[in-house]
Write an enzyme that holds these catalytic residues in place. Structure first.
Site, mmCIF file in Angstrom:
data_model
loop_
_atom_site.group_PDB
_atom_site.id
_atom_site.type_symbol
_atom_site.label_atom_id
_atom_site.label_comp_id
_atom_site.label_asym_id
_atom_site.label_seq_id
_atom_site.Cartn_x
_atom_site.Cartn_y
_atom_site.Cartn_z
ATOM 1 N N ASP A 287 0.817 -1.209 0.000
ATOM 2 C CA ASP A 287 0.000 0.000 0.000
ATOM 3 C C ASP A 287 0.853 1.263 0.000
ATOM 4 O OD1 ASP A 287 -2.637 1.437 0.471
ATOM 5 O OD2 ASP A 287 -1.560 2.025 2.296
ATOM 6 N N VAL A 289 3.307 2.992 -1.439
ATOM 7 C CA VAL A 289 4.756 2.980 -1.221
ATOM 8 C C VAL A 289 5.367 4.372 -1.345
ATOM 9 C CG1 VAL A 289 5.001 0.570 -1.919
ATOM 10 C CG2 VAL A 289 5.199 2.379 -3.647
ATOM 11 N N HIS A 290 4.643 5.279 -2.014
ATOM 12 C CA HIS A 290 5.158 6.649 -2.118
ATOM 13 C C HIS A 290 5.188 7.352 -0.760
ATOM 14 C CE1 HIS A 290 0.752 6.700 -2.782
ATOM 15 N NE2 HIS A 290 0.797 7.752 -1.979
ATOM 16 N N GLU A 324 1.473 -0.082 -4.833
ATOM 17 C CA GLU A 324 0.563 1.024 -5.126
ATOM 18 C C GLU A 324 1.368 2.310 -4.977
ATOM 19 O OE1 GLU A 324 -3.292 3.547 -3.567
ATOM 20 O OE2 GLU A 324 -1.946 2.529 -2.181
ATOM 21 N N PHE A 351 -4.690 4.808 -15.904
ATOM 22 C CA PHE A 351 -5.689 4.105 -16.706
ATOM 23 C C PHE A 351 -7.077 4.348 -16.142
ATOM 24 C CE2 PHE A 351 -8.420 0.487 -17.572
ATOM 25 C CZ PHE A 351 -8.307 0.356 -18.946
ATOM 26 N N HIS A 352 -7.226 4.163 -14.842
ATOM 27 C CA HIS A 352 -8.536 4.396 -14.212
ATOM 28 C C HIS A 352 -9.019 5.808 -14.462
ATOM 29 C CE1 HIS A 352 -10.994 6.055 -10.924
ATOM 30 N NE2 HIS A 352 -11.648 4.915 -11.012
ATOM 31 N N HIS A 353 -8.156 6.788 -14.225
ATOM 32 C CA HIS A 353 -8.576 8.189 -14.342
ATOM 33 C C HIS A 353 -8.982 8.524 -15.772
ATOM 34 C CE1 HIS A 353 -7.174 8.230 -10.370
ATOM 35 N NE2 HIS A 353 -6.039 8.910 -10.490
ATOM 36 N N ASN A 422 -13.746 6.481 -1.632
ATOM 37 C CA ASN A 422 -13.374 7.845 -1.273
ATOM 38 C C ASN A 422 -14.249 8.890 -1.952
ATOM 39 O OD1 ASN A 422 -11.334 7.460 0.653
ATOM 40 N ND2 ASN A 422 -9.878 6.895 -0.949
#
Length: 640
Positions: A287, A289-290, A324, A351-353, A422
């Protein structure tokens, strides 16, 4: 039986010795209560500032065992009078009772004693399991508490035949590490080694993984190493597990590059190997990682991948590590020799956006950077939209180019827990667009050369929302979560007239549970059938089995909002037409040889005749919000 690789035993895992590696980092130091045989247990904990450590066995009239101080801040105790099922606390400096940070089970919740378990006590039946190659995975993300009526691991096991019939071959579990209360997304976990008690605990989790493997399904676990939740978080009582040097949106940053960082690094690496080795997970989703801030020369992600490769060599099983990250940074995927961290794949939000913006028309927040069908075509063909170009939302140049990386290194989706949960009202894509448009989005998902992932219920266009929920025992924390969500929606311009559902309300959780009776409704059955057809096609069509982006051409028309995807392998080719417009549109195409119509998304009550075959160059008129798939692979009589 569970097998401990000899390499780990040699490193002292069995007896809890501390072994520095070549760089001086302390790795492979056992943590928690490790049952060696029926009545013999080794306890070990990292508490570098403690002067005295004891273990209190609460199920034996509060008998105490004194621990011995070892090197590098570790404490160890051995006892031959405990067994699986005994419960215990640590007592530091003679005062207070604390659960074990590396507890394997918290049967009484986050504030109760830890329980000794026998991780080798489960009778596995998956010795012949070889796993699913990443390139062939069709993933299905689910939340244990809302997926089934029983809200637990057993409920998932009971749905395995349904998932197998759907056609997916990999389950991704949202985090199951022990959190406060009964209801939580899982990202507030405070005992990373302990499977949630209200889900059934470690035994039920092992049974779930074993059941999945027997039925040909891989299982990936979502793990959180960037922060820990607030309630039941006793880590700071033991030592500097966190750093004040950085902040995350969810809590204190883990300490992986500050003073005493070795302790937390070892904790994380032992946790990674624990889930893979003792629970037979096929991989981990890492989750955010940034939000793991590590500026040391030996990044924690690289250390994780190195240790997992060693474990894979020892066990003979291939494990996948999926990050992620919201950075569009291919450094996480590049090999170590190119300065990378050598993870296997990462989620691709671009891709999702791009899909979401095209099918819904939303342009607020981060969607402002995804404004056209051309951006969607770029996401399909080149993975990232923001690949070193200027981001309007971030007000800076952003991202990197993944030109040399195979499509199987990226997991794509049109829905997931984040982008649904969210939202203020937890709307799924099917709540925002027509069923026809969702089918178009679904087609793009399965025909793009990456690793596709569904979010639970998406396949039958579930009418239930997926909302954000918690169940902290601390009322003050619940109020803070409520206020934080309100501020967040104001920032996203979603404040409106209706207040967001209270995350701590029981009704918020109950509304988020899948309603399986919906499968009796014709619209839901129709969507499920459509998803099954595309999954079948994805798994069997020669041009789709590989996620090679080199054998993919994408043509976009921004004026008509149409997209054409062409995939091929040797003599097999596939041509897919997408109309993302609310009106009909004409497209021009080029084909090689005769192609047969395999799939169209037009409902029966809006049925119109499309050419049964196409050949050479020509034009097609697409109905609004329509997908057509033509192929040379199957003739028209073959059922998909």
């Amino acid at each position: 039986m569970c097998w401990v690789p000899p390499s780990l035993a040699r490193l002292g895992m069995k007896f809890g010795f501390s072994i520095p590696n070549q760089s001086g980092m302390i790795l492979n130091y056992a943590l928690g209560a490790n049952l060696q045989k029926e009545n013999y247990c080794v306890f070990s904990v990292w508490a570098p500032f403690a002067n005295h450590v004891e273990i209190e066995i609460t199920t034996q009239n509060n008998r105490r065992i004194e621990a011995e101080k070892m090197m590098y801040g570790y404490w160890k105790a051995e006892d031959s009078h405990v067994r699986a099922g005994d419960r215990y606390f640590y007592v530091l400096n003679g005062t207070g009772k604390l659960p074990d940070p590396a507890s394997r089970f918290q049967p009484e919740g986050v504030h109760g004693p830890s329980e000794i378990i026998d991780p080798c006590g489960f009778s596995w039946t998956d010795s012949d399991w070889q796993g699913i190659p990443l390139e062939k995975m069709i993933q299905y993300e689910l939340h244990t508490g809302t997926f089934s009526p029983s809200e637990d691991f057993e409920g998932i096991s009971e749905k395995v035949p349904y998932l197998k019939e759907l056609g997916i071959n990999t389950i991704e579990l949202m985090p199951v590490a022990q959190f406060p209360g009964r209801h939580n997304w899982g990202y507030d976990g405070v005992f990373p080694f302990a499977a949630q008690n209200s889900y059934g605990g470690p035994a039920a989790l092992a049974q779930l993984v074993d059941t999945c493997h027997r039925n040909g399904l891989a299982v990936i676990l979502d793990v959180v190493y960037n922060h820990l939740g607030p309630e039941g978080n006793y880590f700071e009582s033991y030592g500097p597990y966190f750093s004040d040097r950085y902040k995350t949106p969810w809590g204190k940053a883990v300490n992986v590059d500050d003073q005493y960082a070795d302790g937390m690094i070892n904790f994380i690496i032992q946790n990674v190997k624990y889930w893979l080795q003792y629970f037979h997970f096929d991989g981990l989703r890492l989750d955010a990682v940034h939000a793991i801030y590590d500026f040391s020369a030996d990044h924690i992600m690289k250390q994780i991948s190195t240790e997992v490769r060693k474990l894979s060599d020892a066990t003979g099983r291939k494990y996948v590590l999926i990050a992620e990250s919201n950075l569009n940074d291919v450094r996480y995927l590049h090999p170590v020799e190119k300065g990378g961290y050598d993870l296997d794949a990462q989620w691709n939000d671009d891709f999702h956006h791009a899909v979401h913006s095209c099918v819904t028309g939303e342009q607020s927040g981060y969607y402002i950077d995804y404004r056209s069908v051309e951006d969607l075509a770029k996401a399909v063909k080149s993975t990232f939209v923001l690949d070193g170009v200027y981001s309007i939302f971030r007000k800076r140049t952003f991202g990197s180019q993944p030109d040399d990386l195979h499509g199987s290194r990226f997991v794509i989706f049109i829905q997931n827990h984040d982008h649904t949960g969210n939202r203020k009202k937890g709307e799924r894509l099917g709540h925002l667009v027509s069923s026809g448009m969702q089918k178009v989005a679904c087609g793009i998902l399965f025909l793009t050369p990456n690793v596709p992932m569904l979010f639970m219920g998406e396949e039958f266009n579930a009418r239930t929302p997926f909302l954000y929920f918690v169940s902290h025992h601390d009322r003050r924390l619940n109020m803070q979560v409520r206020e934080g969500r309100l501020r967040e929606f104001e920032d996203l311009h979603e404040s409106g007239q209706d207040p967001a559902p209270y995350p701590d309300a029981e009704d918020t959780f109950c509304r988020s549970k899948l309603d399986w009776s919906e499968l009796n409704d014709p619209p839901q059955r129709d969507m499920l059938f459509f998803y099954k057809r595309l999954i079948f096609l994805r798994k069997l069509h020669p041009a789709l089995i590989s996620a090679d982006r080199q054998n993919c051409l994408v043509q976009a028309d921004g004026n008509n909002k149409t997209l054409i995807i062409r995939r091929w392998k040797e003599q097999y080719q596939l041509l897919a037409f997408f109309n993302l417009n609310h009106i009909s549109a004409e497209v021009e195409y080029e084909s090689s040889g005769r192609l047969y119509l395999l799939i169209d998304s037009v409902p029966d009550n809006e049925r119109k005749e499309f050419p049964a075959t196409i050949e050479g160059n020509g034009r097609l008129t697409l109905s609004k919000e329509t997908l057509l798939v033509y192929s040379s692979w199957l003739d028209p009589s073959a059922e998909v």
